[in-house]
Design a protein around this motif. Structure first.
Motif, PDB file in Angstrom:
ATOM      1  N   LYS A 399      12.292  47.093  -1.998  1.00 51.00           N
ATOM      2  CA  LYS A 399      11.097  46.892  -2.826  1.00 51.00           C
ATOM      3  C   LYS A 399      11.349  45.994  -4.038  1.00 51.00           C
ATOM      4  CE  LYS A 399       9.734  51.411  -1.395  1.00 51.00           C
ATOM      5  NZ  LYS A 399       8.943  52.574  -1.486  1.00 51.00           N
ATOM      6  N   ASN A 400      12.589  45.964  -4.481  1.00 50.37           N
ATOM      7  CA  ASN A 400      12.880  45.258  -5.732  1.00 50.37           C
ATOM      8  C   ASN A 400      13.650  43.965  -5.497  1.00 50.37           C
ATOM      9  OD1 ASN A 400      11.738  47.343  -7.424  1.00 50.37           O
ATOM     10  ND2 ASN A 400      13.418  48.587  -6.604  1.00 50.37           N
ATOM     11  N   GLU A 438       4.005  52.071   1.623  1.00 52.46           N
ATOM     12  CA  GLU A 438       3.186  52.456   0.463  1.00 52.46           C
ATOM     13  C   GLU A 438       1.855  52.985   0.970  1.00 52.46           C
ATOM     14  OE1 GLU A 438       4.393  52.316  -2.646  1.00 52.46           O
ATOM     15  OE2 GLU A 438       6.255  51.475  -1.860  1.00 52.46           O
ATOM     16  N   TYR A 453       4.700  44.280  -3.696  1.00 54.74           N
ATOM     17  CA  TYR A 453       5.655  44.682  -4.745  1.00 54.74           C
ATOM     18  C   TYR A 453       5.766  43.688  -5.904  1.00 54.74           C
ATOM     19  CZ  TYR A 453       7.199  48.084  -1.281  1.00 54.74           C
ATOM     20  OH  TYR A 453       7.249  49.099  -0.371  1.00 54.74           O
ATOM     21  N   ASN A 455       6.918  40.736  -6.058  1.00 52.91           N
ATOM     22  CA  ASN A 455       8.226  40.083  -6.156  1.00 52.91           C
ATOM     23  C   ASN A 455       8.073  38.677  -6.724  1.00 52.91           C
ATOM     24  OD1 ASN A 455       8.284  41.630  -3.152  1.00 52.91           O
ATOM     25  ND2 ASN A 455       9.730  42.250  -4.718  1.00 52.91           N
TER      26      ASN A 455
END
Ligand code: GCV
Length: 724
Positions: A399-400, A438, A453, A455
């Motif tokens: 996710k990151n 999600e 997310y 990004n």
């Protein structure tokens, strides 16, 4: 008069080039066939009667010259370019900042809706007459808008009042060339590499310009020139001069150049005795290299890296990890705005766990640890560009980290360039898949475009199917895969059907009697190849090394996970790879709702059945047939679908040129022959385990299993030297 002449010339040219690839095919989807309908010609003549096109920069000049190249072909008239914006101007093309204040205010809201590379085409009332404006925040938006405007004409769109606002949803829309410095192309089936390294930088092939035009026309804005199995020499000064010559051309079409960076380059071309990313001298070497590159190529995009994968060097050679390696390179590129695109295609001969699980296991712990100019590039599925795979579980899970989608446009596992397989159908299936991470609606498209997310960087990469064949892609319908990749990278929410429709109109004609059946043929072609190669979730049963044709019997390669028997696991009891909670537990890498669905053979979508389950030959499928019969019937169905493709193609002969017809007809004959080869070889082999008769609907195999096993193809194209 002009129209008729152009049309006759077009037909004549097609005849002169015989039955194979024709010179017309070189033009890709930028064919600008004459428009025959008088009312459309009048409409567009009127619109382009007085054009003011600001053209101060090279980029805008290229946009303008596309316009002046296309208009005479489409409507038989040269565009009349005004030297200034005047009362007579019908079409005004300029960046937003340069628009007259009054017009600016009319478009104020819309300009707020587009991103940096987007464009607006809008008709407004101005000075009591109608004025169409093509504008954008940046010049590149004008270029994209120009191609879109021309495509409307090519597709015979009758637009009186334009109201178009469009922007790319993905920032980097990128081709990955697996091109070697000797001009061979790994997994390339369309001739040799376009890049003529020996003649560069002095000699600029017209191909480079036409390649850039084609890419710009669909919004591709980045290209990695070299193979991920990289050669460090491309980073030496002599080669960088050559790269710069290409970058200079591509820049004028909004395209940035990237290179693959061999991790051991500091040793191979830098005389260092290590490539350890934590070694000060190594980092200094890369920093120096970055400076040298940016000096030559101020808009250089960055590096694509395949590290510690299939024998490529990487940080693990020094006890370091992927984050250490990627972040070291990211640090040196950061001052210049460059990216590191780090591939997650890893699996190891020292790891006995299911290959499908390895990339997830290795990369997930690094989530959030990469620098913000690093993107992790993940193949669409967890194994390797098979005709169908479930999605790669890293999508949604990481996710990151900015994740790039890597699709393969070249047909390594899809019959090379002799099979007609329309890939946007596959790409669409992947992009529309819900990861559920999600909750409902967490589609892969949303992971990739950054909307799930938020990004930093969004990327869609496609391994190119382009070579120096006259028609660029080997199969004329391979052009649709390049086109479709670009369109989906621009907007991953487009449908494959819409893209097929566009491509057919731009490439062939606007006759509905042609478009409807051929579109249908394209849309079914992907399912056909799944059926005749890898039905019901079977995968990686290709002959080894070159991946040309079937090899489900192969069991003697150095690494277990290179052998087809590793993937299908057929034995006398049944077939398939148990990846459930009771098997390799690959299902646990997906969101709980999917894990549950995939864990049971009763609830899993049947197209993934044997990917995740080992089942007895007499297992009952959803339609009531046994697994054995179901496999056999699907192989036959795939062959039947190719028969149908051939019939469809034969039925549209009156709508195309002889050369176009013959070329595809010959290729479809090869596809039919090879679909039968797949069916017969796989069924005979699996039958040696199931010991069951073939259902009556299945045609009798043409040869014996021994015959199919004996086939060898030492000169199959696209293979890397010394690759087993
Ligand atoms: C460029 C597969 C292909 C290789 C390719 C590799 C990769 O293994 O067969 O040719 O190497 O994927 O994507 O790195």
């Amino acid at each position: 008069m002009k129209h008729t002449l152009a049309k006759s010339l077009f037909i004549l040219l097609s005849f002169f080039t015989g039955n194979g690839q024709s010179i017309e095919d070189y033009k890709l989807w930028l064919r600008y066939h004459p428009i025959e309908k008088p009312e459309l010609v009048d409409l567009y003549l009127n619109l382009t009667e007085h054009v003011y096109f600001s053209s101060d920069s090279k980029l805008l000049k290229n946009a303008k010259s596309e316009f002046s190249n296309a208009l005479p072909q489409l409507i038989g008239n040269n565009a009349k370019f005004d030297t200034s914006f005047s009362r007579n101007t019908k079409l005004l093309v300029t960046v937003y900042e340069q628009l007259p204040e009054e017009i600016k205010s009319k478009l104020k809201t819309k300009i707020g809706l587009i991103k940096e590379e987007g464009f607006i085409i809008q008709t407004v009332d101005y000075n009591n007459s109608s004025l169409t404006i093509l504008t954008a925040k940046q010049e590149v938006g004008i270029l994209y808008g120009t191609f879109r405007f021309l495509s409307f004409m090519q597709m015979h769109k009758k637009i009186v009042d334009f109201n178009i606002v469009d922007s790319p949803k993905i920032q980097l829309r990128m081709l990955n060339h697996w091109d070697n410095l000797d001009r061979s192309v790994e997994r390339g089936y369309a001739g040799f590499s376009l890049w003529n390294w020996q003649k560069l930088p002095e000699h600029i092939d017209q191909r480079y310009i036409d390649y850039a035009r084609a890419n710009a026309s669909i919004g591709i804005n980045a290209t990695v020139l070299t193979n991920v199995n990289a050669n460090a020499l491309v980073l030496t000064p002599r080669y960088l001069q050559k790269v710069a010559a290409l970058a200079n051309i591509f820049r004028e079409y909004g395209i940035k150049v990237y290179l693959t960076a061999r991790f051991s380059a500091p040793m191979e071309i830098g005389n260092l005795n290590t490539a350890d990313p934590k070694d000060e001298n190594v980092e200094k070497w890369w920093a120096q290299k970055a400076m040298e590159i940016y000096d030559l190529i101020p808009n250089f995009g960055g590096f694509l890296v395949k590290a510690n994968s299939e024998g490529q060097p990487g940080p693990q050679n020094y006890g370091r990890n992927h984050v250490d390696g990627a972040n070291m390179m990211a640090t040196v590129l950061k001052p210049f705005g460059g990216h590191v695109i780090w591939r997650a295609f890893v699996y190891s001969e020292h790891n006995n766990i299911d290959r499908a699980k390895q990339a997830y296991d290795e990369f997930l712990p690094y989530d959030g640890k990469f620098d913000d100019n690093v993107v992790v590039q993940v193949k669409n599925g967890p194994i390797d560009f098979q005709p169908r795979e479930p999605f790669h579980p890293l999508f949604g899970a990481m996710k990151n980290t900015s994740l790039a989608m890597e699709f393969q446009i070249t047909q390594e596992y899809l019959g090379f360039s002799s099979h007609l397989v329309y890939l946007p159908k596959l790409f669409e299936e992947v992009l529309d898949t819900d990861t559920f991470v999600e909750g409902k609606g967490s589609t892969i498209a949303k992971v990739i475009d950054g909307s799930l997310y938020q990004n930093k960087i969004s990327v869609m990469a496609g391994v190119s199917n382009i070579g120096n064949d006259l028609n660029w892609t080997g199969h004329p319908f391979g052009q649709a895969n390049w086109y479709g990749f670009g369109r989906l990278a621009w907007n991953p929410y487009l449908t494959s059907e819409q893209i097929a429709d566009e491509w057919l109109r731009l490439t062939f004609n606007n006759e509905s009697e042609f478009i409807a059946p051929i579109k249908e043929m394209m849309l079914t072609s992907r399912e056909a190849v799944v059926n005749y190669m890898n039905p019901l979730g079977l995968h990686h049963i290709f002959d080894s090394g070159h991946h040309y044709g079937p090899g489900p019997w192969v069991d003697n390669l150095g690494r277990a996970d290179w052998n087809p028997v590793y993937y299908h696991r057929a034995d006398n009891d049944g077939i398939g790879y148990n990846r459930t909670s009771l098997g390799s537990k690959a299902t646990s890498q997906y969101a709980p709702i999917l894990k549950k669905l995939y864990d049971s053979p009763k609830t899993i979508p049947e197209e993934y059945l044997l990917w995740f389950h080992h089942l007895p030959w007499d297992y009952t499928l959803q339609d009531g047939t046994t697994l054995w019969d179901g496999i056999a019937l699907r192989y036959q169905k795939g062959v039947n679908q190719v028969y149908q493709m051939l019939r469809t193609w034969q039925s549209v002969q009156p709508y195309i040129t002889k050369a176009q017809y013959e070329d595809v007809n010959m290729l479809l004959q090869i596809q039919l022959k090879e679909a039968k080869w797949w069916r017969d070889a796989c069924l005979l082999y699996f039958q040696s385990h199931s010991n069951l008769p073939l259902p009556k609907e299945v045609e009798k195999p043409e040869n014996t299993l021994e015959y199919y096993k004996s086939l060898k193809f030492p000169f199959a194209p696209g293979i890397r030297p010394n690759w087993n």
